[in-house]
Design an enzyme around this catalytic site. Structure first.
Site, PDB file in Angstrom:
ATOM      1  CG  HIS A 169     -51.286 -29.153  23.724  1.00 30.90           C
ATOM      2  ND1 HIS A 169     -49.936 -29.430  23.669  1.00 30.90           N
ATOM      3  CD2 HIS A 169     -51.381 -27.791  23.642  1.00 30.90           C
ATOM      4  CE1 HIS A 169     -49.251 -28.293  23.576  1.00 30.90           C
ATOM      5  NE2 HIS A 169     -50.110 -27.275  23.545  1.00 30.90           N
ATOM      6  CG  ASP A 221     -51.954 -23.871  22.360  1.00 29.38           C
ATOM      7  OD1 ASP A 221     -51.518 -24.782  23.094  1.00 29.38           O
ATOM      8  OD2 ASP A 221     -51.230 -23.236  21.569  1.00 29.38           O
ATOM      9  CG  HIS A 271     -49.065 -27.392  19.131  1.00 29.64           C
ATOM     10  ND1 HIS A 271     -50.385 -27.001  19.164  1.00 29.64           N
ATOM     11  CD2 HIS A 271     -48.487 -26.791  20.193  1.00 29.64           C
ATOM     12  CE1 HIS A 271     -50.589 -26.196  20.186  1.00 29.64           C
ATOM     13  NE2 HIS A 271     -49.443 -26.059  20.841  1.00 29.64           N
ATOM     14  NE  ARG A 314     -37.938 -26.586  21.368  1.00 29.50           N
ATOM     15  CZ  ARG A 314     -39.236 -26.353  21.574  1.00 29.50           C
ATOM     16  NH1 ARG A 314     -39.846 -26.846  22.623  1.00 29.50           N
ATOM     17  NH2 ARG A 314     -39.929 -25.628  20.720  1.00 29.50           N
TER      18      ARG A 314
HETATM   19  C1  LIG Z   1     -55.204 -22.586  28.865  1.00 27.05           C
HETATM   20  C2  LIG Z   1     -54.068 -23.238  28.882  1.00 27.05           C
HETATM   21  C3  LIG Z   1     -53.835 -24.578  29.509  1.00 27.05           C
HETATM   22  C4  LIG Z   1     -52.420 -24.921  29.093  1.00 27.05           C
HETATM   23  C5  LIG Z   1     -51.810 -23.547  29.036  1.00 27.05           C
HETATM   24  C6  LIG Z   1     -52.832 -22.758  28.244  1.00 27.05           C
HETATM   25  C7  LIG Z   1     -52.850 -23.227  26.775  1.00 27.05           C
HETATM   26  C8  LIG Z   1     -52.266 -24.616  26.539  1.00 27.05           C
HETATM   27  C9  LIG Z   1     -52.452 -25.610  27.705  1.00 27.05           C
HETATM   28  C10 LIG Z   1     -51.390 -26.761  27.771  1.00 27.05           C
HETATM   29  C11 LIG Z   1     -49.995 -26.270  27.382  1.00 27.05           C
HETATM   30  C12 LIG Z   1     -51.770 -27.958  26.880  1.00 27.05           C
HETATM   31  C13 LIG Z   1     -50.941 -29.219  27.245  1.00 27.05           C
HETATM   32  C14 LIG Z   1     -51.123 -29.596  28.700  1.00 27.05           C
HETATM   33  C15 LIG Z   1     -50.749 -28.456  29.663  1.00 27.05           C
HETATM   34  C16 LIG Z   1     -51.115 -28.867  31.089  1.00 27.05           C
HETATM   35  C17 LIG Z   1     -49.202 -28.313  29.657  1.00 27.05           C
HETATM   36  O1  LIG Z   1     -48.485 -29.305  29.358  1.00 27.05           O
HETATM   37  O2  LIG Z   1     -48.664 -27.283  30.043  1.00 27.05           O
HETATM   38  C18 LIG Z   1     -51.558 -27.205  29.242  1.00 27.05           C
HETATM   39  C19 LIG Z   1     -51.593 -25.870  29.965  1.00 27.05           C
HETATM   40  C20 LIG Z   1     -52.002 -25.848  31.403  1.00 27.05           C
HETATM   41  O3  LIG Z   1     -53.115 -26.266  31.800  1.00 27.05           O
HETATM   42  O4  LIG Z   1     -51.189 -25.359  32.169  1.00 27.05           O
HETATM   43  O1  AKG Z   2     -42.455 -25.340  23.481  1.00 20.87           O
HETATM   44  C1  AKG Z   2     -43.089 -25.471  22.448  1.00 20.87           C
HETATM   45  O2  AKG Z   2     -42.588 -25.422  21.322  1.00 20.87           O
HETATM   46  C2  AKG Z   2     -44.586 -25.737  22.522  1.00 20.87           C
HETATM   47  C3  AKG Z   2     -45.214 -25.286  23.814  1.00 20.87           C
HETATM   48  C4  AKG Z   2     -46.695 -25.347  23.767  1.00 20.87           C
HETATM   49  O3  AKG Z   2     -47.281 -25.919  22.895  1.00 20.87           O
HETATM   50  C5  AKG Z   2     -47.468 -24.667  24.837  1.00 20.87           C
HETATM   51  O4  AKG Z   2     -46.871 -24.162  25.821  1.00 20.87           O
HETATM   52  O5  AKG Z   2     -48.711 -24.616  24.696  1.00 20.87           O
HETATM   53 FE   FE2 Z   3     -49.433 -25.388  22.869  1.00 18.31          FE
END
Ligand SMILES: C=C1C[C@]23C[C@H]1CC[C@H]2[C@]1(C)CCC[C@@](C)(C(=O)O)[C@H]1[C@@H]3C(=O)O
Ligand code: AKG
Ligand code: FE2
Length: 418
Positions: free
Chosen positions: A281, A283, A337, A347
């Site tokens: 994704h 951010d 990333h 981790r």
């Molecule tokens: C605005 C946001 C949505 C998420 C948290 C922040 C920035 C990154 C997003 C996220 C980490 C991108 C991957 C999917 C997600 C659902 C996650 O795996 O946590 C995303 C976050 C979220 O919506 O909670």
């Molecule tokens: O844990 C990590 O190294 C990445 C986490 C991440 O990309 C996020 O929380 O948006």
């Molecule tokens: Fe991220």
């Protein structure tokens, strides 16, 4: 996004999880848990020994549940196309901020040059001598560990209320309350720091959800976020220099901004090649300041391949987010990333997301828009609309900004005038 309900089968009989009382009829059994949407079974049976691993009312999955799996449950399997391994280490630039803080103009120009090159190609760099005390970072990990090792029922005191989104302190296990497939192998604790001081402070937020025992944790996180905010504003100054716009442009823009803080806990995984801790994704936020522990797992897509970011305990990783891409009229790439998991060690990572004040219009400075040659890459929008999109309509991935702009143009005409 179908929220899951869990049902549990005990001694062969299926019970909706919300009605399941596991006491006298089946005291020491192995429990079989299925993931369901409102009508269909979504998973094959997952065997658990301990009923406390699954919360009956919220369908949340805790790390003990993840750790007890011998295989990756179906809901956690990611598409094969995404599961390509990274072999190479990213040689992303390491920027020493010591001389920036001393006001050494030559060093600042050099740092800006290095950062510009990284942001034009993949949107990621690391900083050292960043001014955030290493004891504070260690304390943040200490409290992160303590929190994630609590019993699930205690962690769920910080459960995400469906309507609150990221507005309060929210614990999530594998985001199983939000999504039903491609689940991430992680637990998260997230809270939002509002720009408006009238909104509750970090200390109030923690104490009201978790109890007075968490006061010390909340004070640590309050300080951690203050340190991150001043670093973020310093980085905004270098970013402005690197783009050749008024040096204080972004610093002023973000001065009254808010932020989101997230603690990630990735338990060991029996088949790490089949899933992700955090899927690929960008951010949606503006700038991300990330610290990963010594285990490693952060990977970045650069020069057409996934590359490993080797953990450095003295460094913070800075990623450009999609809102910042829009603020540069598409000049700076938002960093694609992901986080991989491993079979040996849990981790942890600490992630601070920098956001504009929520009602502020996201629009690049005039210097980055030049008539027909460089027209506006994205229409105006507000951070609050973009955040709302990621929390209610679209699971953030590699294309969130693009999908949001499409959604904006197809939704209410009010948006076009913003
Ligand atoms: C605005 C946001 C949505 C998420 C948290 C922040 C920035 C990154 C997003 C996220 C980490 C991108 C991957 C999917 C997600 C659902 C996650 O795996 O946590 C995303 C976050 C979220 O919506 O909670
Ligand atoms: O844990 C990590 O190294 C990445 C986490 C991440 O990309 C996020 O929380 O948006
Ligand atoms: Fe991220």
């Amino acid at each position: 996004m179908i929220p899951n309900n869990l049902i549990i089968a005990c001694n062969g009989s299926l019970l909706p999880i919300c009605n399941a009382t596991l006491s006298p009829s089946c005291p020491t059994s192995t429990y079989t848990v299925f993931l369901m949407d409102s009508t269909h079974l979504l998973s094959s049976p997952l065997e658990i020994q301990d009923q406390t691993l699954v919360d009956h009312h919220s369908s949340s999955i805790g790390s003990s549940f993840l750790q007890n799996q011998t295989n990756v449950p179906k809901e956690f399997l990611w598409p094969k196309v995404d599961l390509v391994n990274a072999h190479q280490e990213l040689l992303e630039p390491l920027v020493d901020l010591e001389r920036f803080f001393r006001g050494d103009e030559l060093a600042i120009q050099q740092a800006a040059k290095v950062i510009r090159a990284a942001c034009l190609t993949h949107g990621c760099f690391q900083v050292i001598n960043h001014g955030v005390d290493s004891h504070l970072i260690n304390a943040a990990y200490y409290h992160l560990n303590r929190f994630f090792h609590l019993p699930l029922s205690h962690k769920l005191r910080a459960r995400r209320a469906t309507t609150a989104g990221l507005n309060t302190l929210s614990y999530s296990g594998a985001h199983s309350d939000r999504f039903s497939s491609n689940l991430p192998w992680k637990e998260t604790l997230t809270f939002r720091l509002h720009e408006n001081p009238k909104e509750s402070s970090v200390v109030d937020l923690f104490k009201s959800s978790l109890g007075d025992d968490f006061e010390e944790m909340s004070i640590t996180y309050q300080k951690y976020c203050e340190g991150m905010k001043s670093l973020a504003l310093a980085v905004m100054e270098i970013l402005a220099i690197s783009l050749g716009v008024d040096r204080l442009h972004y610093k002023n823009y973000f001065q009254d901004g808010g932020s989101i803080m997230r603690c990630n806990y990735y338990p060991p995984c029996p088949e790490p090649g089949l899933t992700f801790g955090t899927g690929p994704h960008c951010d949606a936020t503006s700038l991300t300041i990330l610290h990963q522990d010594e285990v490693g797992g952060l990977e970045i897509f650069a020069n057409n391949k996934w590359q490993i970011v080797r953990p450095r305990q003295d460094a913070l990783v800075i990623n450009i987010g999609e809102t910042f891409t829009a603020l540069t009229n598409g000049r700076y790439k938002s960093c694609l990333h992901r986080a991989v998991v491993n079979s040996e060690r849990a981790r942890k990572s600490l992630v601070y997301f920098v956001c504009p004040r929520e009602d502020k219009v996201v629009r690049p400075p005039e210097d980055l828009v030049q008539g027909d040659q460089l027209p506006r890459a994205y229409p105006d929008f507000t951070w609050s609309d973009f955040l709302h999109f990621t929390q209610n309509y679209y699971r953030a991935d590699a294309h969130t900004l693009h999908s949001f702009i499409k959604w904006l143009s197809s939704s209410s005409p009010i948006h076009h005038n913003r």
